[in-house]
Design a protein around this motif. Structure first.
Motif, PDB file in Angstrom:
ATOM      1  N   UNK A 197      98.445  90.032 -26.150  1.00  0.00           N
ATOM      2  CA  UNK A 197      97.322  89.744 -27.032  1.00  0.00           C
ATOM      3  C   UNK A 197      97.798  88.800 -28.124  1.00  0.00           C
ATOM      4  N   UNK A 198      97.008  87.772 -28.375  1.00  0.00           N
ATOM      5  CA  UNK A 198      97.310  86.813 -29.437  1.00  0.00           C
ATOM      6  C   UNK A 198      96.299  87.017 -30.560  1.00  0.00           C
ATOM      7  N   UNK A 199      96.813  87.152 -31.767  1.00  0.00           N
ATOM      8  CA  UNK A 199      95.967  87.157 -32.963  1.00  0.00           C
ATOM      9  C   UNK A 199      96.224  85.868 -33.724  1.00  0.00           C
ATOM     10  N   UNK A 200      95.164  85.133 -34.011  1.00  0.00           N
ATOM     11  CA  UNK A 200      95.309  83.984 -34.914  1.00  0.00           C
ATOM     12  C   UNK A 200      94.932  84.501 -36.290  1.00  0.00           C
ATOM     13  N   UNK A 201      95.926  84.587 -37.171  1.00  0.00           N
ATOM     14  CA  UNK A 201      95.713  85.133 -38.507  1.00  0.00           C
ATOM     15  C   UNK A 201      95.261  84.076 -39.512  1.00  0.00           C
ATOM     16  N   UNK A 202      95.738  82.868 -39.316  1.00  0.00           N
ATOM     17  CA  UNK A 202      95.379  81.776 -40.227  1.00  0.00           C
ATOM     18  C   UNK A 202      95.249  80.505 -39.417  1.00  0.00           C
ATOM     19  N   UNK A 203      94.247  79.735 -39.612  1.00  0.00           N
ATOM     20  CA  UNK A 203      93.195  79.832 -40.617  1.00  0.00           C
ATOM     21  C   UNK A 203      92.158  80.887 -40.238  1.00  0.00           C
ATOM     22  N   UNK A 204      91.468  81.424 -41.250  1.00  0.00           N
ATOM     23  CA  UNK A 204      90.416  82.405 -40.994  1.00  0.00           C
ATOM     24  C   UNK A 204      89.295  81.772 -40.174  1.00  0.00           C
ATOM     25  N   UNK A 205      88.515  82.549 -39.488  1.00  0.00           N
ATOM     26  CA  UNK A 205      88.592  84.000 -39.347  1.00  0.00           C
ATOM     27  C   UNK A 205      89.683  84.396 -38.368  1.00  0.00           C
ATOM     28  N   UNK A 206      90.103  85.670 -38.442  1.00  0.00           N
ATOM     29  CA  UNK A 206      91.076  86.192 -37.493  1.00  0.00           C
ATOM     30  C   UNK A 206      90.439  86.203 -36.111  1.00  0.00           C
ATOM     31  N   UNK A 207      91.166  85.690 -35.132  1.00  0.00           N
ATOM     32  CA  UNK A 207      90.685  85.676 -33.750  1.00  0.00           C
ATOM     33  C   UNK A 207      91.656  86.439 -32.872  1.00  0.00           C
ATOM     34  N   UNK A 208      91.105  87.143 -31.860  1.00  0.00           N
ATOM     35  CA  UNK A 208      91.907  87.883 -30.885  1.00  0.00           C
ATOM     36  C   UNK A 208      91.676  87.275 -29.518  1.00  0.00           C
ATOM     37  N   UNK A 209      92.750  87.168 -28.761  1.00  0.00           N
ATOM     38  CA  UNK A 209      92.631  86.621 -27.414  1.00  0.00           C
ATOM     39  C   UNK A 209      93.468  87.452 -26.456  1.00  0.00           C
ATOM     40  N   UNK A 210      92.819  87.909 -25.393  1.00  0.00           N
ATOM     41  CA  UNK A 210      93.493  88.630 -24.321  1.00  0.00           C
ATOM     42  C   UNK A 210      93.053  87.978 -23.027  1.00  0.00           C
ATOM     43  N   UNK A 211      93.967  87.806 -22.121  1.00  0.00           N
ATOM     44  CA  UNK A 211      93.592  87.242 -20.829  1.00  0.00           C
ATOM     45  C   UNK A 211      94.514  86.123 -20.415  1.00  0.00           C
ATOM     46  N   UNK A 212      93.985  85.240 -19.592  1.00  0.00           N
ATOM     47  CA  UNK A 212      94.765  84.144 -19.038  1.00  0.00           C
ATOM     48  C   UNK A 212      95.103  83.139 -20.135  1.00  0.00           C
ATOM     49  N   UNK A 213      96.390  82.953 -20.356  1.00  0.00           N
ATOM     50  CA  UNK A 213      96.850  82.016 -21.380  1.00  0.00           C
ATOM     51  C   UNK A 213      97.734  80.944 -20.758  1.00  0.00           C
ATOM     52  N   UNK A 214      97.456  80.623 -19.494  1.00  0.00           N
ATOM     53  CA  UNK A 214      98.320  79.702 -18.764  1.00  0.00           C
ATOM     54  C   UNK A 214      97.997  78.234 -19.019  1.00  0.00           C
ATOM     55  N   UNK A 215      96.805  77.925 -19.511  1.00  0.00           N
ATOM     56  CA  UNK A 215      96.422  76.532 -19.738  1.00  0.00           C
ATOM     57  C   UNK A 215      96.317  76.253 -21.234  1.00  0.00           C
ATOM     58  N   UNK A 216      97.172  75.367 -21.768  1.00  0.00           N
ATOM     59  CA  UNK A 216      97.150  75.094 -23.206  1.00  0.00           C
ATOM     60  C   UNK A 216      95.808  74.562 -23.718  1.00  0.00           C
ATOM     61  N   UNK A 217      95.097  73.787 -22.897  1.00  0.00           N
ATOM     62  CA  UNK A 217      93.808  73.238 -23.339  1.00  0.00           C
ATOM     63  C   UNK A 217      92.757  74.341 -23.469  1.00  0.00           C
ATOM     64  N   UNK A 218      92.738  75.250 -22.506  1.00  0.00           N
ATOM     65  CA  UNK A 218      91.818  76.384 -22.562  1.00  0.00           C
ATOM     66  C   UNK A 218      92.195  77.300 -23.713  1.00  0.00           C
ATOM     67  N   UNK A 219      93.470  77.517 -23.899  1.00  0.00           N
ATOM     68  CA  UNK A 219      93.954  78.350 -24.990  1.00  0.00           C
ATOM     69  C   UNK A 219      93.551  77.758 -26.335  1.00  0.00           C
ATOM     70  N   UNK A 220      93.694  76.455 -26.469  1.00  0.00           N
ATOM     71  CA  UNK A 220      93.312  75.765 -27.705  1.00  0.00           C
ATOM     72  C   UNK A 220      91.826  75.955 -28.000  1.00  0.00           C
ATOM     73  N   UNK A 221      91.001  75.814 -26.974  1.00  0.00           N
ATOM     74  CA  UNK A 221      89.552  75.990 -27.155  1.00  0.00           C
ATOM     75  C   UNK A 221      89.220  77.440 -27.486  1.00  0.00           C
TER      76      UNK A 221
END
Length: 107
Positions: free
Chosen positions: A68-92
């Motif tokens: 699980x990835x939490x983006x703490x900054x910049x706000x808002x905090x975002x959580x991501x679980x799942x396929x993280x194999x593509x950097x472009x999809x991950x960025x979006x």
């Protein structure tokens, strides 16, 4: 020369990555996250937290699946679980794409 809001936001990105054991899969998640954040102005802080070593963090941060990835900054905090194999999809998914206006497209 003033920085655009996108540059300021991207210059201060902070993530926490929760994994269950340090293995090739958790290393890949960290690598893909770094690729997703690449840029001339990017300053990225990535903390990889192993729940096998610190199980109390799962309850403290309400972690229900890994990785699980939490983006703490910049706000808002975002959580991501799942396929993280593509950097472009991950960025979006982490809401780090510039707006259409800054890309020169139509809104």
């Amino acid at each position: 020369m003033a920085s655009s809001p996108e540059v300021v936001a991207m210059s201060q990105v902070h993530f926490q990555v929760f994994v269950l054991g340090r293995d090739a899969r958790s290393a890949r998640v960290e690598q893909q996250l770094r690729l997703a954040c690449e840029g001339p102005h990017a300053r990225v802080r990535i903390e990889v937290l192993d729940l096998l070593e610190q199980p109390e963090l799962a309850e403290e941060h309400d972690i229900v699946a890994t990785p699980m990835v939490l983006r703490l900054h910049p706000p808002p905090v975002l959580r991501l679980v799942g396929d993280m194999s593509d950097p472009h999809t991950l960025r979006a998914a982490l809401d780090m794409d510039p707006s259409p206006a800054t890309r020169g497209g139509n809104p």
